[in-house]
Design a protein around this motif. Sequence first.
Motif, PDB file in Angstrom:
ATOM      1  N   ILE A  18       0.842  -1.196   0.000  1.00  0.00           N
ATOM      2  CA  ILE A  18       0.000   0.000   0.000  1.00  0.00           C
ATOM      3  C   ILE A  18       0.875   1.243   0.000  1.00  0.00           C
ATOM      4  O   ILE A  18       0.614   2.211  -0.739  1.00  0.00           O
ATOM      5  CB  ILE A  18      -0.939   0.002   1.225  1.00  0.00           C
ATOM      6  CG1 ILE A  18      -1.830  -1.241   1.219  1.00  0.00           C
ATOM      7  CG2 ILE A  18      -1.790   1.272   1.250  1.00  0.00           C
ATOM      8  CD1 ILE A  18      -2.645  -1.413   2.478  1.00  0.00           C
ATOM      9  N   ILE A  19       1.935   1.231   0.814  1.00  0.00           N
ATOM     10  CA  ILE A  19       2.857   2.366   0.853  1.00  0.00           C
ATOM     11  C   ILE A  19       3.517   2.549  -0.513  1.00  0.00           C
ATOM     12  O   ILE A  19       3.681   3.681  -0.994  1.00  0.00           O
ATOM     13  CB  ILE A  19       3.910   2.164   1.952  1.00  0.00           C
ATOM     14  CG1 ILE A  19       3.235   2.085   3.325  1.00  0.00           C
ATOM     15  CG2 ILE A  19       4.946   3.284   1.927  1.00  0.00           C
ATOM     16  CD1 ILE A  19       2.360   3.275   3.672  1.00  0.00           C
ATOM     17  N   GLN A  20       3.864   1.456  -1.171  1.00  0.00           N
ATOM     18  CA  GLN A  20       4.413   1.549  -2.524  1.00  0.00           C
ATOM     19  C   GLN A  20       3.396   2.197  -3.466  1.00  0.00           C
ATOM     20  O   GLN A  20       3.734   3.075  -4.268  1.00  0.00           O
ATOM     21  CB  GLN A  20       4.789   0.158  -3.045  1.00  0.00           C
ATOM     22  CG  GLN A  20       5.999  -0.461  -2.374  1.00  0.00           C
ATOM     23  CD  GLN A  20       6.276  -1.868  -2.900  1.00  0.00           C
ATOM     24  OE1 GLN A  20       5.464  -2.452  -3.609  1.00  0.00           O
ATOM     25  NE2 GLN A  20       7.419  -2.414  -2.536  1.00  0.00           N
ATOM     26  N   GLY A  21       2.145   1.750  -3.390  1.00  0.00           N
ATOM     27  CA  GLY A  21       1.113   2.278  -4.262  1.00  0.00           C
ATOM     28  C   GLY A  21       0.840   3.752  -4.032  1.00  0.00           C
ATOM     29  O   GLY A  21       0.438   4.472  -4.942  1.00  0.00           O
ATOM     30  N   LEU A  22       1.088   4.217  -2.795  1.00  0.00           N
ATOM     31  CA  LEU A  22       0.882   5.618  -2.461  1.00  0.00           C
ATOM     32  C   LEU A  22       2.141   6.446  -2.654  1.00  0.00           C
ATOM     33  O   LEU A  22       2.183   7.611  -2.270  1.00  0.00           O
ATOM     34  CB  LEU A  22       0.380   5.739  -1.015  1.00  0.00           C
ATOM     35  CG  LEU A  22      -0.995   5.098  -0.740  1.00  0.00           C
ATOM     36  CD1 LEU A  22      -1.343   5.180   0.741  1.00  0.00           C
ATOM     37  CD2 LEU A  22      -2.087   5.755  -1.580  1.00  0.00           C
ATOM     38  N   GLY A  23       3.178   5.840  -3.257  1.00  0.00           N
ATOM     39  CA  GLY A  23       4.367   6.590  -3.662  1.00  0.00           C
ATOM     40  C   GLY A  23       5.584   6.445  -2.786  1.00  0.00           C
ATOM     41  O   GLY A  23       6.613   7.073  -3.054  1.00  0.00           O
ATOM     42  N   GLY A  24       5.520   5.618  -1.737  1.00  0.00           N
ATOM     43  CA  GLY A  24       6.669   5.439  -0.852  1.00  0.00           C
ATOM     44  C   GLY A  24       7.465   4.198  -1.166  1.00  0.00           C
ATOM     45  O   GLY A  24       7.141   3.436  -2.085  1.00  0.00           O
TER      46      GLY A  24
END
Length: 435
Positions: free
Chosen positions: A219-225
């Motif tokens: 989820i963090i990857q999907g939100l740009g992190g």
Amino acid sequence: MFYLLRRRIFTLSIVLVLLLPASACSRHSDLMVDEEHLSGKLRIAIDTGASSKGQVHPLDHSVTGPIYDRLIDFQAKHPDLDIEMINISFITSEASTIPQDPLPDIMEVVPYQIRWVANPNELENLDTLIQNLGLATPYEQLIDKTRVNGSAWMLPISNEPVIVYYDEQVFGQLGIPLPDDNWTWDDFISASRRLAEENYMTDIPEGYPDGGFNLVEPIIQGLGGSYASNDGMHFSGYLDSESTVSAFNRYVSDIREQRSRSMSVKGDKALGMGRPSELYSLLKDNMNLRITRMPLFADGKRHNTTYITGLAISSQSKNKAAAEALLKELAGNGEDAVNFANYNALGKREHRFSDSPLVQQEELLRVMDLETMVATPSTFQLNPSIIGNYGILYLPPANITDAIKKLFEPDSIKPTLQNLTDAVESKFPDQRGKW
């Protein structure tokens, strides 16, 4: 004219007769390679989840599961090969149960062990072996996810990406659109809010406990992190970056209302995400639960992380011929190798997936196959153990676990990620050689 034709036929017949033994010899030679006689001892260290750690025992039917079925079949084909198993433990607070001198012929490992634990020349490079197997593309792509410095050191045998589940009946009753291929993160949050209004729970991963920090990574990857650099070797500038801080802030903001409500109201779970091996009882008790893929994010992509393990060959092995033959056998023709790795992950961590398959099991494996193609190895899965999925995050200094607990406290995300980054940067380099 007739004489010349008859003479040519006679000559051709002689040539064919002479060629037949050579052709038969060639086929016999190939057969000899395929049925190479294997003997001696082969010691294999696999995390079975058994309570007796470090115990060496013959390969028998005392431990069950998909991978053991294949190992037993392999031994049946090679009765002169003495296979021994070691029930290894990777719990990071305990001393290793893996024999060090020498290492077992074959060990179950994860990509981060190869990066951070293996010493130079401790494992065999498998590039040539894999190139000669002629594997199907999906399994080759799975192998590619485990490469370190461009080379393959492990053959995947267990793979478990994150999946989403939802209650089809509840969604229908409340008029919530069912997830489809275009389902987005905003749709997920919107559905969770509607469910909360009716006192249904959304199982949303948190930072701590139960592996939530690992589970929230896609989820963090999907939100740009991001948790680490692409090569997995650097955390500073990634785990504590502004983009990762922003992603965590967005995530906490998205789920704050539902999280607060779930603490006071305990309803049935109608939506959630998780590792499939942990969902057996939930799926068994509610046959209305369906399995679907991770949602799309603003970049138009799905993001996922997977717990992936594989078998590596020790460079100290005295029986590399048998070790390579076993890996070839496990890879098969590669057509079903990804599906088997997913199924093995389920059976390894929860035997009931094998003993009493779920109604949703075919659907579950189909979604796992699809998610495998977009998933990357979980950053902080330092070992293949079913216990201690945090791996390095369970080690001192204590502020590692303290930091994870604080991720959902108000105004704590930026300092928390900075402290966490400092802690893991100091601990990972210390793991070299600590099997």
